[in-house]
Design an enzyme around this catalytic site. Structure first.
Site, mmCIF file in Angstrom:
data_model
loop_
_atom_site.group_PDB
_atom_site.id
_atom_site.type_symbol
_atom_site.label_atom_id
_atom_site.label_comp_id
_atom_site.label_asym_id
_atom_site.label_seq_id
_atom_site.Cartn_x
_atom_site.Cartn_y
_atom_site.Cartn_z
ATOM 1 N N ASN A 184 -0.771 4.138 10.405
ATOM 2 C CA ASN A 184 -0.094 5.414 10.187
ATOM 3 C C ASN A 184 -0.319 6.416 11.311
ATOM 4 O OD1 ASN A 184 -1.151 4.826 6.882
ATOM 5 N ND2 ASN A 184 0.922 4.541 7.629
ATOM 6 N N ARG B 185 -3.944 14.102 4.519
ATOM 7 C CA ARG B 185 -4.056 13.256 5.714
ATOM 8 C C ARG B 185 -3.778 14.002 7.021
ATOM 9 N NH1 ARG B 185 -2.234 7.098 5.462
ATOM 10 N NH2 ARG B 185 -3.694 7.205 7.209
ATOM 11 N N CYS C 171 -1.715 -2.239 7.495
ATOM 12 C CA CYS C 171 -1.958 -0.802 7.714
ATOM 13 C C CYS C 171 -3.387 -0.501 8.138
ATOM 14 C CB CYS C 171 -1.490 0.062 6.556
ATOM 15 S SG CYS C 171 -1.944 -0.459 4.958
ATOM 16 N N ASP D 55 5.937 -0.749 5.591
ATOM 17 C CA ASP D 55 5.051 -1.914 5.780
ATOM 18 C C ASP D 55 4.487 -2.464 4.477
ATOM 19 O OD1 ASP D 55 3.028 -0.126 5.129
ATOM 20 O OD2 ASP D 55 1.969 -0.280 7.033
ATOM 21 N N ARG E 87 7.423 9.315 2.486
ATOM 22 C CA ARG E 87 6.576 9.868 3.551
ATOM 23 C C ARG E 87 7.382 10.354 4.764
ATOM 24 N NH1 ARG E 87 1.180 8.468 2.737
ATOM 25 N NH2 ARG E 87 0.882 8.212 0.504
ATOM 26 N N HIS F 230 5.661 3.163 1.999
ATOM 27 C CA HIS F 230 5.799 2.916 3.443
ATOM 28 C C HIS F 230 6.554 1.600 3.617
ATOM 29 C CE1 HIS F 230 1.937 5.299 4.723
ATOM 30 N NE2 HIS F 230 3.005 5.993 5.056
ATOM 31 N N ASN G 36 -0.539 8.316 -3.505
ATOM 32 C CA ASN G 36 0.430 7.265 -3.804
ATOM 33 C C ASN G 36 0.025 6.657 -5.150
ATOM 34 O OD1 ASN G 36 -1.104 4.693 -3.552
ATOM 35 N ND2 ASN G 36 -1.376 5.327 -1.418
HETATM 36 N N1 ARG Z 1 -4.078 5.926 0.969
HETATM 37 C C1 ARG Z 1 -3.234 5.791 2.113
HETATM 38 C C2 ARG Z 1 -2.008 6.680 1.940
HETATM 39 O O1 ARG Z 1 -1.494 6.777 0.874
HETATM 40 C C3 ARG Z 1 -2.861 4.382 2.321
HETATM 41 C C4 ARG Z 1 -2.049 4.168 3.562
HETATM 42 C C5 ARG Z 1 -1.659 2.762 3.775
HETATM 43 N N2 ARG Z 1 -0.875 2.636 4.938
HETATM 44 C C6 ARG Z 1 0.267 1.961 5.077
HETATM 45 N N3 ARG Z 1 0.835 1.924 6.242
HETATM 46 N N4 ARG Z 1 0.845 1.393 4.063
HETATM 47 O O2 ARG Z 1 -1.530 7.286 2.846
#
Ligand code: ARG
Length: 290
Positions: free
Chosen positions: A74, A93, A268, A174, A143, A172, A20
């Site tokens: 997540n 991930r 998160c 959130d 995503r 995201h 991201n």
């Molecule tokens: N580095 C993680 C990603 O890019 C951060 C996730 C943060 N989670 C969230 N629900 N905003 O997936």
């Protein structure tokens, strides 16, 4: 029942790749020891703040090589004692899924843990339960797939509102949208598509909509945990703090800078485990009296 959250031990957290636009592996590797120490202390402060607000926190172990396991929002969508486990968009991930699946089965009281199939969906990060309106706000965007909306409504049998996201930075839901316990929604308008803004308009009154500024959003303050009158978030500016206090919220700001370097904030780093679609009658009376 006490509010219950899942968190992941931060011992293996670091910023090791870029999936991201906030992620800065170079910044992390410039001083890993300092970032690691700050990450551990920020995580402890968040856990203490949740416990101080009356919540119980279940901690699952971290895993070497899976630094973003520290973001259990997540992991899954959880409601009524059932968990729908995420399908991550990025291979970086994807390895987290079995760890989250196992932790949800073994460490939490959740009876039914099912992997989502056929669509990308990144858990509560893109699917937020609104306890006041009794519906899910469900995002598609960088995503999660648009098709995840129907999969979620079929699985949980609840109303869903589709919230297509508009930007790469707020990848995201959130990161730019947060239902508060009093029924207000804290949100960052530029991150939401026209369709999402129209849906928000349709489900809220004007006084329930609280707009975050660019600075609030960049500081990941919208990525907040709302627990009764407590609102726990990465350190807010004075203006946001005062606006939320004026509405009766006790705003608890925490230094989460190492996590911001990964594109994450307070919400998160947690996953709420005890949400129910139909609160018990006694809880409803209390809600009505509040
Ligand atoms: N580095 C993680 C990603 O890019 C951060 C996730 C943060 N989670 C969230 N629900 N905003 O997936």
């Amino acid at each position: 029942m006490r509010p219950t959250f899942l968190m992941t031990d931060p011992g293996h957290f670091r910023v090791a790749y870029e999936i991201n636009p906030w992620m800065r592996p170079g910044d992390w590797s410039a001083d890993p020891a300092a970032h690691d120490a700050a990450a551990r202390s920020g995580w402890q402060s968040l856990k203490r703040a949740l416990e101080g607000a009356g919540a119980e926190v279940t901690v699952m172990p971290g895993e070497a090589g899976l630094p973003d396991l520290v973001f259990p929002a997540n992991a899954a969508v959880v409601l009524d004692g059932r968990a729908l486990v995420a399908h991550f968009r990025y291979p970086e991930r994807a390895g987290e899924t079995p760890h989250f699946h196992r932790a949800l089965e073994r460490l939490t009281g959740i009876a039914m843990v099912t992997d989502i199939e056929g669509v990308y969906q990144e858990g509560a990060g893109d699917c937020i339960w609104d306890a006041n309106r009794r519906l899910f706000w469900v995002a598609s965007g960088p995503r999660s797939s648009p098709d995840s909306v129907k999969v979620i409504s079929d699985f949980f049998g609840q109303e869903t509102v589709h919230m297509p996201l508009a930007t790469k930075a707020y990848y995201h839901l959130d990161t730019c949208f947060c239902p508060l316990s009093g029924g207000e929604i804290l949100y960052y308008p530029p991150a939401l598509s026209e369709v999402a803004l129209a849906a928000l308009q349709a489900h809220t009154s004007a006084d329930q909509r609280i707009e975050a500024t660019d600075a609030d959003a960049r500081a990941f303050c919208v990525n907040a945990v709302s627990l009764g009158r407590k609102l726990i978030m990465a350190r807010p500016g004075a203006e946001l703090h005062d606006r939320l206090s004026a509405r009766g919220y006790d705003v608890i700001g925490i230094d989460l800078d190492p996590y911001l370097l990964s594109g994450g904030g307070a919400f998160c780093m947690t996953l709420r485990l005890d949400l129910v679609s139909q609160p018990a009658p006694a809880a409803r009376c209390l809600e009505a009296a509040a």
